[in-house]
Design a protein around this motif. Structure first.
Motif, mmCIF file in Angstrom:
data_model
loop_
_atom_site.group_PDB
_atom_site.id
_atom_site.type_symbol
_atom_site.label_atom_id
_atom_site.label_comp_id
_atom_site.label_asym_id
_atom_site.label_seq_id
_atom_site.Cartn_x
_atom_site.Cartn_y
_atom_site.Cartn_z
ATOM 1 N N GLY A 1 13.539 0.341 14.704
ATOM 2 C CA GLY A 1 13.850 -0.973 14.143
ATOM 3 C C GLY A 1 13.683 -0.982 12.646
ATOM 4 N N ALA A 2 13.468 -2.181 12.086
ATOM 5 C CA ALA A 2 13.487 -2.369 10.637
ATOM 6 C C ALA A 2 12.129 -2.194 9.982
ATOM 7 N N GLY A 3 11.145 -1.686 10.655
ATOM 8 C CA GLY A 3 9.867 -1.423 10.014
ATOM 9 C C GLY A 3 8.688 -2.059 10.701
ATOM 10 N N ILE A 4 8.830 -3.294 11.211
ATOM 11 C CA ILE A 4 7.694 -3.984 11.814
ATOM 12 C C ILE A 4 7.175 -3.235 13.036
ATOM 13 N N ASN A 5 8.091 -2.612 13.796
ATOM 14 C CA ASN A 5 7.658 -1.905 14.996
ATOM 15 C C ASN A 5 6.984 -0.581 14.684
ATOM 16 N N GLY B 1 -7.940 -1.842 9.342
ATOM 17 C CA GLY B 1 -9.124 -2.554 9.800
ATOM 18 C C GLY B 1 -10.120 -2.856 8.706
ATOM 19 N N ASP B 2 -9.737 -2.668 7.420
ATOM 20 C CA ASP B 2 -10.627 -2.973 6.294
ATOM 21 C C ASP B 2 -10.650 -4.480 6.055
ATOM 22 N N LEU B 3 -11.843 -5.025 5.845
ATOM 23 C CA LEU B 3 -11.987 -6.453 5.564
ATOM 24 C C LEU B 3 -11.578 -6.716 4.123
ATOM 25 N N VAL B 4 -10.437 -7.366 3.922
ATOM 26 C CA VAL B 4 -9.932 -7.617 2.563
ATOM 27 C C VAL B 4 -10.027 -9.085 2.171
ATOM 28 N N ASP C 1 1.299 -0.155 13.462
ATOM 29 C CA ASP C 1 0.432 -0.269 14.636
ATOM 30 C C ASP C 1 -0.734 -1.198 14.309
ATOM 31 N N PHE C 2 -0.735 -2.386 14.923
ATOM 32 C CA PHE C 2 -1.794 -3.358 14.689
ATOM 33 C C PHE C 2 -2.945 -3.202 15.674
ATOM 34 N N THR C 3 -2.790 -2.406 16.695
ATOM 35 C CA THR C 3 -3.740 -2.408 17.811
ATOM 36 C C THR C 3 -5.120 -1.904 17.406
ATOM 37 N N ILE C 4 -5.172 -0.835 16.613
ATOM 38 C CA ILE C 4 -6.476 -0.280 16.230
ATOM 39 C C ILE C 4 -7.240 -1.268 15.360
ATOM 40 N N ALA C 5 -6.551 -1.868 14.373
ATOM 41 C CA ALA C 5 -7.198 -2.852 13.499
ATOM 42 C C ALA C 5 -7.695 -4.041 14.312
ATOM 43 N N ILE D 1 1.224 -7.014 -2.611
ATOM 44 C CA ILE D 1 2.127 -8.039 -2.094
ATOM 45 C C ILE D 1 3.131 -7.370 -1.159
ATOM 46 N N GLY D 2 3.289 -7.933 0.036
ATOM 47 C CA GLY D 2 4.159 -7.353 1.050
ATOM 48 C C GLY D 2 3.416 -6.517 2.066
ATOM 49 N N GLU D 3 2.118 -6.258 1.831
ATOM 50 C CA GLU D 3 1.315 -5.450 2.753
ATOM 51 C C GLU D 3 1.000 -6.246 4.020
ATOM 52 N N TRP D 4 1.026 -5.574 5.169
ATOM 53 C CA TRP D 4 0.710 -6.223 6.436
ATOM 54 C C TRP D 4 -0.789 -6.500 6.538
#
Length: 466
Positions: free
Chosen positions: A54-58, A235-238, A61-65, A177-180
């Motif tokens: 796909g276009a990047g979102i897939n 998973g870093d607290l920002v 990987d958000f699961t580990i965070a 800016i633009g970072e997930w």
């Protein structure tokens, strides 16, 4: 004639076969899909292959965070006992009503394995009782350690029988800016809710009266998310989720978080000093890219223009001048005032920074040692700006105690207060701006207050507020 007709027919067939073979084997064909439904025609403009994911979102990987975060985010319950309206009649006659508990909720982030929790000040302000519920549904009484209302950060402590999962502070200066990012909290009392978005902007200031600098995201944040975690895909607290701007009170497309570098500095100060240590540059600024700036001949659109410099401040000692434009502090580009205040919020008195200036079109780098805050605005209703006395002031006014009035709100412009030194409030002597803040913060709205001052001729004056 029959022979001629047969020859012509054979020639036509041979030509068709030859043309077809050329088209099939030698010519590259590009297809375009064109719609004829009244909409604009669309077609591919590049033969570069796209990702099968796909276009990047897939590909993110958000699961580990998410797994590393949900167990370190807690539910915070604030129980406040309502004591009536606080009118003078209640003081003498009582309210005639029983106290009513009011419950507020929010989120918090465990930052040490022994139970220190960071949250928002507005989540726990004025609490009579604080409870924290972990993701495993265990509930603990929480102790209020300290808070900084300006940054809206508070620190709590719980005593758990086991070591707790926690999040370490990341470096919010490195967010792009633009970072997930993921927002983790307890919206609407729903525990362990994870939403995703991107960093929409940095160094946002929501209140011009306060020096704030927020990370703006489009991750969904709703009531109850306040005090929760904003983490990157590692998973870093920002950030600590803090606010939404909405006419409905619910998420409308963007939210705001206190950057982790500011939150960490506030927490460290509370744990080490009991209050927040602010390293001050000692400047007063004016806006760029305005009609007033153009009338002064200032054509710059980015940076922080210095309009006034406080005496004996870090900026004064370093040789910074009125008219300089701050372009960079250490490695941080300064495009607007919140860029500067956000970075200085991570510094303490005694820290040294490098300030890059534009002075009359030339670039100049000066080292500056930050100092303690020398000025502040007193609490209402007096609301004047005061500063600590310099050695020159002490000689001029013949006193080592007191604070000098340097800014006056419109309501007091006719009271001839400018330049005078406040010596005491009622029977409380004042030595510095912190003591002045505490003394004026304790003024009763219903009693009589006597403020003692001295002018530059050594004459003492008294003002009575009633």
């Amino acid at each position: 004639m029959k022979k001629i007709g047969s020859s012509l027919l054979i020639a036509l067939f041979a030509g068709a076969i030859t043309l077809g073979a050329y088209k099939l084997f030698f010519e590259n064909t590009h297809y375009a899909i064109v719609s004829d439904d009244g909409m604009a025609s669309t077609f591919t403009t590049s033969m570069t292959p796209t990702s099968s994911k796909g276009a990047g979102i897939n590909e993110v990987d958000f699961t580990i965070a998410a797994e590393n975060t949900v167990n370190a985010v807690v539910h915070v319950k604030n129980v406040t006992v309502s004591r009536g309206s606080g009118s003078p009649f209640e003081f003498f006659f009582g309210s005639g009503q029983s106290a009513r508990p009011q419950v507020g909720t929010g989120s918090g982030v465990i930052i040490t394995s022994d139970g220190y929790i960071v949250t928002n000040n507005h989540v726990v302000a004025n609490a009579d009782q604080l409870q924290v519920t972990l993701n495993n549904n265990k509930t603990y009484e929480a102790e209020f350690v300290g808070a900084d209302p300006n940054s809206d950060i508070a620190l709590l402590k719980i005593d758990a029988e086991d070591r707790l999962p926690y999040l370490a502070f990341g470096d919010s200066d490195n967010t792009k800016i633009g970072e997930w990012v993921l927002a983790v909290g307890n919206p609407f009392n729903l525990t362990s809710t994870v939403t995703a978005g991107i960093v929409s902007a940095k160094a946002r200031n929501l209140d011009p009266r306060r020096n704030q600098s927020f990370i703006q995201t489009d991750a969904a944040v709703n009531p109850g998310n306040s005090g929760g975690a904003l983490v990157n895909t590692n998973g870093d607290l920002v950030g600590i989720n803090t606010a939404i701007t909405s006419q409905t009170g619910s998420y409308v497309g963007y939210s705001f978080a206190v950057p982790s570098n500011i939150a960490k500095k506030v927490v460290d100060d509370i744990m080490e000093y009991g209050n927040v240590q602010q390293g001050m540059l000692g400047i007063h600024t004016a806006l760029l890219n305005t009609k007033d700036a153009l009338e002064r001949g200032i054509n710059e659109t980015e940076g922080v223009y210095i309009e006034r410099i406080e005496e004996e401040s870090g900026a004064h000692d370093a040789g910074i001048e009125v008219g300089d434009i701050i372009k960079k502090v250490d490695h941080i580009e300064i495009r607007k005032f919140p860029d500067l205040t956000g970075y200085l919020s991570t510094k303490r008195p005694g820290d040294q920074i490098e300030v890059t200036l534009d002075r009359d079109g030339e670039s100049l780098v000066l080292p500056v040692t930050l100092k303690e805050r020398q000025t502040l605005t007193l609490p209402e209703p007096f609301s004047v700006e005061v500063k600590n006395l310099t050695k020159k002031d002490q000689q001029k006014f013949k006193t080592k105690k007191g604070v000098k009035i340097v800014g006056i709100p419109e309501a007091y412009r006719n009271h001839d207060l400018a330049g005078k030194v406040i010596l005491s409030v009622d029977d409380t002597e004042i030595s510095n701006i912190q003591e002045a803040r505490d003394a004026f913060g304790g003024i009763s709205r219903y009693g009589k207050t006597v403020i003692t001052m001295v002018n530059d001729k050594g004459e003492r004056e008294r003002i009575i507020f009633q």
